[in-house]
Design a protein around this motif. Structure first.
Motif, PDB file in Angstrom:
ATOM      1  N   LEU A  18       0.832  -1.205   0.000  1.00  0.00           N
ATOM      2  CA  LEU A  18       0.000   0.000   0.000  1.00  0.00           C
ATOM      3  C   LEU A  18       0.866   1.255   0.000  1.00  0.00           C
ATOM      4  N   LEU A  19       1.980   1.225   0.728  1.00  0.00           N
ATOM      5  CA  LEU A  19       2.891   2.367   0.741  1.00  0.00           C
ATOM      6  C   LEU A  19       3.490   2.597  -0.643  1.00  0.00           C
ATOM      7  N   LEU A  20       3.900   1.543  -1.324  1.00  0.00           N
ATOM      8  CA  LEU A  20       4.447   1.687  -2.675  1.00  0.00           C
ATOM      9  C   LEU A  20       3.408   2.257  -3.646  1.00  0.00           C
ATOM     10  N   MET A  21       2.159   1.794  -3.534  1.00  0.00           N
ATOM     11  CA  MET A  21       1.102   2.319  -4.410  1.00  0.00           C
ATOM     12  C   MET A  21       0.832   3.794  -4.108  1.00  0.00           C
ATOM     13  N   SER A  22       0.887   4.173  -2.839  1.00  0.00           N
ATOM     14  CA  SER A  22       0.673   5.569  -2.465  1.00  0.00           C
ATOM     15  C   SER A  22       1.811   6.454  -2.965  1.00  0.00           C
ATOM     16  N   LEU A  23       3.041   5.963  -2.869  1.00  0.00           N
ATOM     17  CA  LEU A  23       4.174   6.731  -3.385  1.00  0.00           C
ATOM     18  C   LEU A  23       4.115   6.864  -4.900  1.00  0.00           C
ATOM     19  N   LEU A  24       3.630   5.821  -5.577  1.00  0.00           N
ATOM     20  CA  LEU A  24       3.451   5.896  -7.025  1.00  0.00           C
ATOM     21  C   LEU A  24       2.403   6.953  -7.378  1.00  0.00           C
ATOM     22  N   ALA A  25       1.308   7.001  -6.621  1.00  0.00           N
ATOM     23  CA  ALA A  25       0.292   8.031  -6.864  1.00  0.00           C
ATOM     24  C   ALA A  25       0.858   9.422  -6.614  1.00  0.00           C
ATOM     25  N   LEU A  26       1.726   9.563  -5.612  1.00  0.00           N
ATOM     26  CA  LEU A  26       2.358  10.846  -5.339  1.00  0.00           C
ATOM     27  C   LEU A  26       3.228  11.294  -6.511  1.00  0.00           C
ATOM     28  N   VAL A  27       4.032  10.388  -7.027  1.00  0.00           N
ATOM     29  CA  VAL A  27       4.907  10.716  -8.156  1.00  0.00           C
ATOM     30  C   VAL A  27       4.072  11.074  -9.386  1.00  0.00           C
ATOM     31  N   LEU A  28       3.036  10.302  -9.663  1.00  0.00           N
ATOM     32  CA  LEU A  28       2.181  10.607 -10.819  1.00  0.00           C
ATOM     33  C   LEU A  28       1.444  11.934 -10.638  1.00  0.00           C
ATOM     34  N   GLY A  29       1.056  12.246  -9.389  1.00  0.00           N
ATOM     35  CA  GLY A  29       0.425  13.543  -9.131  1.00  0.00           C
ATOM     36  C   GLY A  29       1.371  14.692  -9.369  1.00  0.00           C
ATOM     37  N   ILE A  30       2.635  14.519  -9.000  1.00  0.00           N
ATOM     38  CA  ILE A  30       3.628  15.567  -9.237  1.00  0.00           C
ATOM     39  C   ILE A  30       3.865  15.757 -10.736  1.00  0.00           C
ATOM     40  N   PHE A  31       3.945  14.644 -11.483  1.00  0.00           N
ATOM     41  CA  PHE A  31       4.085  14.753 -12.932  1.00  0.00           C
ATOM     42  C   PHE A  31       2.849  15.389 -13.568  1.00  0.00           C
ATOM     43  N   GLY A  32       1.690  15.263 -12.922  1.00  0.00           N
ATOM     44  CA  GLY A  32       0.462  15.853 -13.446  1.00  0.00           C
ATOM     45  C   GLY A  32       0.457  17.362 -13.431  1.00  0.00           C
ATOM     46  N   LYS A  34       2.612  19.211 -14.677  1.00  0.00           N
ATOM     47  CA  LYS A  34       3.135  19.691 -15.963  1.00  0.00           C
ATOM     48  C   LYS A  34       2.017  19.929 -16.969  1.00  0.00           C
ATOM     49  N   GLU A  35       0.914  19.212 -16.786  1.00  0.00           N
ATOM     50  CA  GLU A  35      -0.209  19.352 -17.711  1.00  0.00           C
ATOM     51  C   GLU A  35      -1.057  20.552 -17.279  1.00  0.00           C
ATOM     52  N   LYS A  36      -1.179  21.518 -18.118  1.00  0.00           N
ATOM     53  CA  LYS A  36      -1.878  22.758 -17.764  1.00  0.00           C
ATOM     54  C   LYS A  36      -3.013  23.048 -18.747  1.00  0.00           C
ATOM     55  N   ARG A  37      -3.849  22.050 -19.023  1.00  0.00           N
ATOM     56  CA  ARG A  37      -4.943  22.259 -19.969  1.00  0.00           C
ATOM     57  C   ARG A  37      -6.000  23.190 -19.399  1.00  0.00           C
ATOM     58  N   ASN A  38      -6.424  22.936 -18.171  1.00  0.00           N
ATOM     59  CA  ASN A  38      -7.433  23.787 -17.550  1.00  0.00           C
ATOM     60  C   ASN A  38      -7.302  23.689 -16.028  1.00  0.00           C
ATOM     61  N   TRP A  39      -8.184  24.352 -15.321  1.00  0.00           N
ATOM     62  CA  TRP A  39      -8.094  24.398 -13.867  1.00  0.00           C
ATOM     63  C   TRP A  39      -8.408  23.042 -13.238  1.00  0.00           C
ATOM     64  N   ARG A  40      -9.176  22.196 -13.925  1.00  0.00           N
ATOM     65  CA  ARG A  40      -9.522  20.881 -13.371  1.00  0.00           C
ATOM     66  C   ARG A  40      -8.300  19.971 -13.268  1.00  0.00           C
ATOM     67  N   THR A  41      -7.430  20.009 -14.265  1.00  0.00           N
ATOM     68  CA  THR A  41      -6.224  19.172 -14.216  1.00  0.00           C
ATOM     69  C   THR A  41      -5.297  19.632 -13.089  1.00  0.00           C
ATOM     70  N   GLN A  42      -5.225  20.946 -12.871  1.00  0.00           N
ATOM     71  CA  GLN A  42      -4.405  21.462 -11.771  1.00  0.00           C
ATOM     72  C   GLN A  42      -5.002  21.052 -10.420  1.00  0.00           C
ATOM     73  N   LEU A  43      -6.325  21.134 -10.304  1.00  0.00           N
ATOM     74  CA  LEU A  43      -6.998  20.734  -9.067  1.00  0.00           C
ATOM     75  C   LEU A  43      -6.825  19.232  -8.823  1.00  0.00           C
TER      76      LEU A  43
END
Length: 161
Positions: A18-32, A34-43
């Protein structure tokens, strides 16, 4: 905690997975970010980073506490026909707590079911009566039926162990 209190199968993966999956979600959230299409992606990225950070911190604390109070594996026993496998652990909560024996019935994958808990004992005596009946320290359990929640000498409903 629900599975321990209601004596059902513990189906959650181990804490380190569960910790590894949570850290993976954290990394993917940080990479997210970079995507600045609209305010929803930032949120979405912001909420992902916040929630996965809190989850990672909580799981890390659980892992650290489990390192401070580890369960010592005593033995593993198998039924005569090898259809049931039970692991026995000795637990000790230190000077402020108590000690005892804990028995967990192994299921498929990482599924486990706590079937036996006895306080203030260090030894475990196991004798199989049949393929599904086992005597643990003179307490007879039928593994084909629902394991009782409370009896006089052992209590498996305590979620603190």
């Amino acid at each position: 905690m629900y599975s321990i209190m209601n004596n059902t199968w513990l189906i959650a993966p181990p804490n380190y997975i569960l910790l590894l999956m949570s850290l993976l979600a954290l990394v993917l959230g940080i990479f997210g970010f970079k995507e600045k299409r609209n305010w929803r992606t930032q949120l979405r990225s912001c909420l992902t980073v916040i929630m996965s950070s809190l989850t990672s911190i909580g799981l890390l604390l659980v892992l650290l506490i489990s390192l401070l109070f580890p369960n010592e594996h005593i033995k593993t026993v198998s039924s005569p026909d090898h259809s049931y496998l039970i692991d026995f652990y000795q637990w000790d909560m230190g000077a402020a707590g108590t000690f005892g024996i804990l028995g967990e019935l192994n299921g498929p994958l990482w599924f486990k079911k706590r079937i036996y808990r006895e306080e203030r004992t260090e030894n475990v005596k196991i004798k199989w009566g049949s393929n599904s009946k086992v005597s643990i320290n003179n307490h007879i359990l039928n593994l084909d039926e629902q394991i009782p929640m409370d009896t006089n000498d052992y209590d498996i409903a305590n979620p603190l162990i």
